[in-house]
Design an enzyme around this catalytic site. Sequence first.
Site, PDB file in Angstrom:
ATOM      1  N   LEU A 527      -1.443   2.482  -7.061  1.00 17.89           N
ATOM      2  CA  LEU A 527      -0.457   1.527  -7.576  1.00 17.89           C
ATOM      3  C   LEU A 527      -0.631   0.138  -6.989  1.00 17.89           C
ATOM      4  O   LEU A 527      -0.202  -0.846  -7.576  1.00 17.89           O
ATOM      5  CB  LEU A 527       0.966   2.033  -7.274  1.00 17.89           C
ATOM      6  CG  LEU A 527       1.352   3.379  -7.893  1.00 17.89           C
ATOM      7  CD1 LEU A 527       2.747   3.768  -7.431  1.00 17.89           C
ATOM      8  CD2 LEU A 527       1.297   3.301  -9.407  1.00 17.89           C
ATOM      9  N   GLY A 528      -1.211   0.042  -5.813  1.00 17.56           N
ATOM     10  CA  GLY A 528      -1.395  -1.257  -5.174  1.00 17.56           C
ATOM     11  C   GLY A 528      -2.004  -1.074  -3.808  1.00 17.56           C
ATOM     12  O   GLY A 528      -2.117   0.040  -3.295  1.00 17.56           O
ATOM     13  N   GLY A 530      -2.905  -3.396   0.177  1.00 18.97           N
ATOM     14  CA  GLY A 530      -2.721  -4.590   0.973  1.00 18.97           C
ATOM     15  C   GLY A 530      -3.248  -4.374   2.361  1.00 18.97           C
ATOM     16  O   GLY A 530      -4.099  -3.524   2.602  1.00 18.97           O
ATOM     17  N   GLY A 531      -2.710  -5.154   3.333  1.00 23.25           N
ATOM     18  CA  GLY A 531      -3.213  -5.081   4.690  1.00 23.25           C
ATOM     19  C   GLY A 531      -2.929  -3.753   5.358  1.00 23.25           C
ATOM     20  O   GLY A 531      -3.665  -3.319   6.242  1.00 23.25           O
ATOM     21  N   PHE A 532      -1.850  -3.082   4.958  1.00 25.54           N
ATOM     22  CA  PHE A 532      -1.490  -1.789   5.556  1.00 25.54           C
ATOM     23  C   PHE A 532      -2.361  -0.669   5.001  1.00 25.54           C
ATOM     24  O   PHE A 532      -2.888   0.156   5.722  1.00 25.54           O
ATOM     25  CB  PHE A 532      -0.020  -1.495   5.262  1.00 25.54           C
ATOM     26  CG  PHE A 532       0.463  -0.177   5.811  1.00 25.54           C
ATOM     27  CD1 PHE A 532       0.234   1.009   5.133  1.00 25.54           C
ATOM     28  CD2 PHE A 532       1.162  -0.133   7.000  1.00 25.54           C
ATOM     29  CE1 PHE A 532       0.693   2.212   5.632  1.00 25.54           C
ATOM     30  CE2 PHE A 532       1.621   1.072   7.510  1.00 25.54           C
ATOM     31  CZ  PHE A 532       1.391   2.239   6.815  1.00 25.54           C
ATOM     32  N   GLY A 533      -2.499  -0.644   3.691  1.00 27.40           N
ATOM     33  CA  GLY A 533      -3.242   0.428   3.057  1.00 27.40           C
ATOM     34  C   GLY A 533      -3.002   0.438   1.564  1.00 27.40           C
ATOM     35  O   GLY A 533      -2.726  -0.601   0.962  1.00 27.40           O
ATOM     36  N   VAL A 535      -1.094   2.216  -1.987  1.00 25.77           N
ATOM     37  CA  VAL A 535       0.078   2.916  -2.494  1.00 25.77           C
ATOM     38  C   VAL A 535      -0.350   3.732  -3.695  1.00 25.77           C
ATOM     39  O   VAL A 535      -1.008   3.211  -4.611  1.00 25.77           O
ATOM     40  CB  VAL A 535       1.197   1.931  -2.890  1.00 25.77           C
ATOM     41  CG1 VAL A 535       2.373   2.686  -3.490  1.00 25.77           C
ATOM     42  CG2 VAL A 535       1.645   1.147  -1.675  1.00 25.77           C
ATOM     43  N   LYS A 549       2.644   5.487   0.384  1.00 30.28           N
ATOM     44  CA  LYS A 549       1.982   4.358   1.040  1.00 30.28           C
ATOM     45  C   LYS A 549       1.153   4.896   2.200  1.00 30.28           C
ATOM     46  O   LYS A 549       1.675   5.244   3.246  1.00 30.28           O
ATOM     47  CB  LYS A 549       3.042   3.373   1.526  1.00 30.28           C
ATOM     48  CG  LYS A 549       2.520   2.135   2.219  1.00 30.28           C
ATOM     49  CD  LYS A 549       3.722   1.253   2.605  1.00 30.28           C
ATOM     50  CE  LYS A 549       3.328   0.024   3.368  1.00 30.28           C
ATOM     51  NZ  LYS A 549       4.509  -0.791   3.730  1.00 30.28           N
ATOM     52  N   ASP A 624       9.315 -11.000   6.421  1.00 34.44           N
ATOM     53  CA  ASP A 624       8.214 -11.074   5.459  1.00 34.44           C
ATOM     54  C   ASP A 624       8.737 -10.930   4.037  1.00 34.44           C
ATOM     55  O   ASP A 624       8.202 -10.180   3.233  1.00 34.44           O
ATOM     56  CB  ASP A 624       7.174  -9.982   5.754  1.00 34.44           C
ATOM     57  CG  ASP A 624       5.816 -10.309   5.120  1.00 34.44           C
ATOM     58  OD1 ASP A 624       5.608 -11.476   4.741  1.00 34.44           O
ATOM     59  OD2 ASP A 624       4.985  -9.395   5.003  1.00 34.44           O
TER      60      ASP A 624
END
Length: 826
Positions: A527-528, A530-533, A535, A549, A624
């Site tokens: 689904l998406g 980013g910097g964390f990982g 989804v 996530k 954030d």
Amino acid sequence: MAARSWLFILCFAVAAAGILQIRAQPDLKGFISIDCGLEGKTGYLDDKTNLSYVPDDGFTDAGTNHNISVEYMTPLISKRNYNLRSFPDGERNCYTIRSLVPGLKYLIRGTFMYGNYDGLNRLPVFDLYIGDNFITVVNITRPDGAALEETIVVVPDDFVQVCLVNTGGGTPFISGLDLRPLKNTLYPQVTETQGLSLFGRRNFGPTSNTEIIRYPDDPHDRVWIPWINPIDWAVVSTTMTVQNLENDIFEAPSPVMRTAITPRNASGNIEFAWEAYAQPKDPVPGYVANLHFTEVQLLPSNTVREFYINLNGKLLYNESYRPAYLYADAIYNSKPFLRYPLYNMSINATSNSTLPPIINTIEVFSIMPTANVGTNSLDASAMMAIEAKYHVKKNWMGDPCVPKTLAWDSLTCSYATSGRPRITSLNLTSSGLRGDISSSFASLTAVQSLNLSNNNLTGSIPDALAQLPLLTVLDLTGNQLSGSIPSGLLKRIQDGSLDLSSSLQLENRRFTYRELEMMTDNFQRELGRGGFGCVYDGFLEDHTRVAVKLMFKNSKQGEKEFLAEAQILIRIHHKNLVSMIGYIKDGDNMALVYEYMSEGTLQEHIAGLEYLHKGCNPPLVHRDVKATNILLNAMLEAKIADFGLSKAFNRNNDTHVSTNTLAGTLGYVDPEFVIPSTLFNLVFQISLILVTGKPALLRDLDNTSIIQWVQQHLARGNIEDVVDARMHGDHDINSVWKVVDIALKCTMQESIQRPTITDVVTMLQECIELENRHQKEYTANSENHNSSYNAYGVDQSTNVIQSNDAFEVGHNIARVPAMTTGPVAR
């Protein structure tokens, strides 16, 4: 005179233990009078004693009500003996009498009138207990007679349990149950470890067998039964009041003491006897006797009444005795007599006496050990409350732990050599429990394992369970519980002192990595990221859609931010904050499972920050907030996500949030970053995004700030220059001006110039009202956002983290032990 056997088989006992809360409180005298088997909820006033009698359904939830046969309903039978309660089911059935004074002496009395209520003409035999202490065998010898069982004991708790135990000799039953408080100075033979079971209480001197004396003539409501023998005894009496001595230890009532007997042969002795009542658990009972005397005649000065008292040919009292005129006195023994099968008592005049001996009344008791202590009172009270709440269909009657042979099902007790038994485990799996989790479980402070699985429990988990110091296993699976795991329990889980199995509905479940693979179909649909990982799209067993996530193992945000986000979402709940369903911390694999937001990230809407700043305790600074961290569900409700960089704020002590660590995303960072009420530079850049449809930083214009871009265009005096062309004019111009004005006020360089969040919410509501009047139909989502689903705060913008101090986590979820499906065997 030949020894005469008393009809003393009035062995008074109290057997008690029930689990329902008492509905009737003691009256002003402290009396509780129960009519067992009385139908309905209404009591009555006895016309002879003027005492209030109440039905027994508030004292026990077992047994069935019956009436005795009509042939036995005679005028000589007390009204409350017309009905009874019998207990055909279960080995032990009990009454619980509450609202008592711990450590006080109480007289407890049961009456038993069989009256062939069941039509079987089978006279039953059964045992009576007070708590876990055996009192007597109730042996019904006649269908038309009422057996009376009475005891005097020190009650250690604020309740007492009276129990009837089926020993195979017939169905136990009871007609009436009374409780009367006594002064602790009365009956000195009664101690914390020794009670008295009444063998007989006889009044010498009445002329009629129906002349029974009790309340109100006896303030303590003892029952004094006439003993008449006109062949051998003559009666002497007075109409004067017989007084009690100061600090009298028996307080025999005046109406009893006004009559006495002497031998009909003036030179003879007063003689009577009783046979020992041997029982299976007490084959050779020990007895004590209280002999009450007063002189009822005003004697001439030249006369003397003096006598000795003998038992089986031995002096009971070493000195001769002269009764005082119109003052009650007594001779008694504190320790039991030597044990005999037959007790012959003789009262003999001394050689100095000019008058024959007399006696007014006598009480004979067998000694009843009460050294067997019941379950710890807090544990017992808690279990009774639990039974009363859930109506558990088990053998939950009487004391939970004692005697061991009758201990309650589904619990384990510890029996230390000193101290009272404690409940150490409770297994109520599949017991039909309904409703919320009773707070009484938190009173079981010695419990180590608590299994409430596979019931119908609802509501939240009480945080008070975390206060159970010895609890190591808690199983709550298979219920309909909701809410989050309380912080106290979570801390216990994290430090490894508690294994928790808990299937919370849609919140805070712990998953294994294998479960994540199954729910995401081996991470098929992204689904998406980013910097964390990344989804991933997923589904729970009940087909509830979720978003998973999963943290990159080389993520820059790392474990600390993962723990921070999990910790925050466990303790905060708001309709505009994304809900965490569960998490995984399985070795290096870390993931968060959220509610699924079908409409992706926010590029046009914002809500929920006022709760973080004002309603959440402690208040939180998100640090954030940006469009990609605000998600939309199918109803276009906006929810804030991604709490990995959030910071708590102590509203009571802190005057500002520490700014030693700068965190957030470039273009959204507040230039001052001081206190929660003025943190709106980052927030209302988003308001400008809503109006303009442009990002916070215009990269095609050398990273120009959207604030600068809007100010430049507004300088031309036309709001339409900044409005997103995709609105196609479908907006109220005044509401747009107002939104932009609010946004610019919130981006003032000095925080003191900015409005508070409460003011902002009020102004935005006014904007909404303008739009509602303008628009007849509002389509909030006219485009497909699936392609832009950078969900749950994992967009590709650069995160600014200038130290490792982004969030201080109070609890370390990383130390949560792996879950099991049930309690660990101990």
